[in-house]
Design an enzyme around this catalytic site. Structure first.
Site, PDB file in Angstrom:
ATOM      1  CB  SER A 126       6.425  -3.115   7.265  1.00 36.30           C
ATOM      2  OG  SER A 126       6.405  -1.839   6.651  1.00 36.30           O
ATOM      3  CE  LYS A 134       2.736  -1.560   4.861  1.00 36.35           C
ATOM      4  NZ  LYS A 134       3.504  -0.464   5.464  1.00 36.35           N
ATOM      5  CB  SER A 177      -2.968   3.213  -0.009  1.00 37.41           C
ATOM      6  OG  SER A 177      -2.826   4.228   0.964  1.00 37.41           O
ATOM      7  N   PRO A 223       0.831  -1.205   0.000  1.00 33.89           N
ATOM      8  CG  PRO A 223       0.062  -0.957   2.202  1.00 33.89           C
ATOM      9  CD  PRO A 223       0.789  -1.911   1.303  1.00 33.89           C
ATOM     10  CG  HIS A 229       5.138   3.560   7.347  1.00 36.04           C
ATOM     11  ND1 HIS A 229       3.982   3.281   8.032  1.00 36.04           N
ATOM     12  CD2 HIS A 229       4.770   4.408   6.359  1.00 36.04           C
ATOM     13  CE1 HIS A 229       2.973   3.940   7.503  1.00 36.04           C
ATOM     14  NE2 HIS A 229       3.432   4.637   6.471  1.00 36.04           N
ATOM     15  CB  THR A 280      -0.771   0.816   8.943  1.00 39.91           C
ATOM     16  OG1 THR A 280      -0.703   0.403   7.564  1.00 39.91           O
ATOM     17  CG2 THR A 280       0.509   1.560   9.292  1.00 39.91           C
ATOM     18  CE1 TYR A 284      -1.055   4.712   8.424  1.00 41.42           C
ATOM     19  CE2 TYR A 284      -2.285   5.042   6.391  1.00 41.42           C
ATOM     20  CZ  TYR A 284      -1.077   4.953   7.060  1.00 41.42           C
ATOM     21  OH  TYR A 284       0.092   5.091   6.367  1.00 41.42           O
ATOM     22  CB  ILE A 293      11.987  -5.991  -2.539  1.00 37.11           C
ATOM     23  CG1 ILE A 293      11.724  -6.736  -1.232  1.00 37.11           C
ATOM     24  CG2 ILE A 293      11.956  -6.933  -3.751  1.00 37.11           C
ATOM     25  CD1 ILE A 293      12.616  -7.904  -0.965  1.00 37.11           C
ATOM     26  NE  ARG A 294      14.541  -0.118  -4.286  1.00 39.59           N
ATOM     27  CZ  ARG A 294      13.558  -0.075  -3.380  1.00 39.59           C
ATOM     28  NH1 ARG A 294      12.739  -1.123  -3.245  1.00 39.59           N
ATOM     29  NH2 ARG A 294      13.387   0.987  -2.620  1.00 39.59           N
ATOM     30  CG  ASP A 334       6.930  -3.314   3.619  1.00 36.13           C
ATOM     31  OD1 ASP A 334       7.775  -3.054   4.495  1.00 36.13           O
ATOM     32  OD2 ASP A 334       5.792  -2.819   3.646  1.00 36.13           O
ATOM     33  N   GLY A 335      10.199  -3.481   2.123  1.00 32.07           N
ATOM     34  CA  GLY A 335      11.325  -2.597   2.389  1.00 32.07           C
ATOM     35  C   GLY A 335      12.610  -3.055   1.734  1.00 32.07           C
ATOM     36  NE  ARG A 379       6.333   7.423   2.917  1.00 31.15           N
ATOM     37  CZ  ARG A 379       6.505   8.465   2.111  1.00 31.15           C
ATOM     38  NH1 ARG A 379       7.678   8.646   1.496  1.00 31.15           N
ATOM     39  NH2 ARG A 379       5.531   9.322   1.896  1.00 31.15           N
ATOM     40  NE  ARG A 421      10.664   5.309  -0.843  1.00 31.82           N
ATOM     41  CZ  ARG A 421      10.773   4.904   0.424  1.00 31.82           C
ATOM     42  NH1 ARG A 421      11.010   3.609   0.679  1.00 31.82           N
ATOM     43  NH2 ARG A 421      10.639   5.753   1.429  1.00 31.82           N
TER      44      ARG A 421
END
Length: 353
Positions: free
Chosen positions: A245, A223, A111, A82, A247, A159, A133, A281-282, A278-279, A250, A302
């Site tokens: 996660s 999350k 989201s 999200p 976030h 979240t 949220y 991963i490329r 998450d976070g 952020r 992203r």
């Protein structure tokens, strides 16, 4: 899906292309994190500290990346995380993202801060989860959940790492504190049609999770879990999954990278519910490492926005296809035919120089 002529060969190239196309203020909103952005950098750096130790002569043949997750059969262990405000990246916004996810055969987590309503997003036809949220107004929160259920969302992603709003200095520098005219958080409309502001609730606690369980029969995932004690509490409170996660860096800067937090969370959960991450991963090797260390699946945030900015739904689909092909290749080279073959012995710390 064949590689498009002139298309990015990897997610780093896709990011560069997106940055050239986006308003710099909007690029900073998507790319930025809290305060010094240590955690943003740490998420990617954690993968760079791991090496794959491949097996050979395993007869891998054709690989099968598909998994089953909370009732959905998906094409690969990669979901769309999200993220807010997709219409800042492309006019079609979250509808384009959902179309790409449907075509790629994976789940999109919608989201609460989407700039297209969940009903329009659902019309794209793919499996959806809904990110929530929890709001201090319980009646409004319940109405949002009912709306997500009616649209066909099959799980609720709550979240839990945001009792207050993180200090995002790039946005403060730009004075980017609200959406441009004509854009709103469409899922924050109350039954009267008024768009409410998203409120962070410092009073959020386990009792609210119990209340949500009474409000909905949907599976509930939490999350924002990093501490193994919270993962154990999630099991004891009957949630259906946890998402490791921070976030995307952020919220609280300086937190543990998600990959570094993963093994202890997996140990605490002890196979009793799915653990997602998450976070950072490329690459396909990043996915392989996360799965080998115990994740059931990963989510990307992203990179979705980069693909959306570059080419709308086809751009997001291209990003997902890159990850699918990359993971398939990495699994073959590591001696695995499917996600279930990935074990911790395939991963080692980077050798010290």
């Amino acid at each position: 899906m064949p590689l498009l002529e002139g298309a990015a060969l990897n997610l780093a190239e896709l990011a560069d292309d997106a940055r050239r196309r986006l308003d710099p203020v909007h690029w900073d909103f998507f790319a930025g994190g809290a305060e010094q952005e240590r955690t943003v950098r740490a998420n990617e750096a954690a993968f760079a500290r791991r090496c794959v130790v491949p097996r050979v002569l395993r007869g891998v043949g054709a690989r099968d990346l598909r998994i089953s997750l909370l009732g959905s059969r998906i094409s690969m262990p990669v979901l769309i995380a999200p993220t807010a405000f997709h219409r800042l990246a492309h006019p079609a916004g979250e509808v384009a993202t959902a179309r790409a996810a449907a075509e790629a055969g994976t789940i999109m987590v919608v989201s609460m801060a989407a700039t297209r309503p969940v009903e329009e997003i659902a019309a794209a036809g793919g499996p959806l989860w809904f990110q929530l949220y929890p709001q201090p107004d319980l009646d409004f929160t319940a109405s949002v959940v009912r709306r997500a259920e009616a649209a066909g969302c099959t799980a609720l992603v709550v979240t839990v790492d945001s009792p207050v709003f993180g200090r995002r200095e790039r946005d403060l520098r730009h004075r980017f504190v609200d959406l441009p005219p004509g854009l709103v958080c469409e899922n924050m409309r109350d039954p009267s049609g008024r768009v409410r502001d998203i409120e962070m609730d410092a009073g959020l606690d386990w009792a609210r999770i119990a209340w949500l369980r009474e409000v909905t029969a949907l599976p509930i995932l939490l999350k924002g879990v990093l501490h193994p004690a919270d993962a154990a509490l999630a099991v004891s409170h009957g949630v259906d999954g946890v998402l490791v996660s921070n976030h995307g860096g952020r919220q609280l800067d300086g937190t543990l990278a998600t990959l570094d937090a993963l093994p202890a969370v997996v140990e605490a959960v002890a196979g009793r519910l799915p653990v997602l991450l998450d976070g950072g991963i490329r690459r396909g090797t990043d996915i392989l490492v996360a799965l080998a260390l115990g994740a059931t699946a990963v989510l990307v945030g992203r990179p979705v926005l980069w693909g959306l900015a570059v080419g709308g739904a086809p751009g997001v689909r291209h990003m997902l296809d890159l990850l699918h092909a990359d993971l398939d290749r990495a699994m073959a080279l590591a001696g695995a035919t499917g996600p279930a073959d990935l074990r911790g012995d395939l991963v080692a710390p980077e050798a010290r120089r």
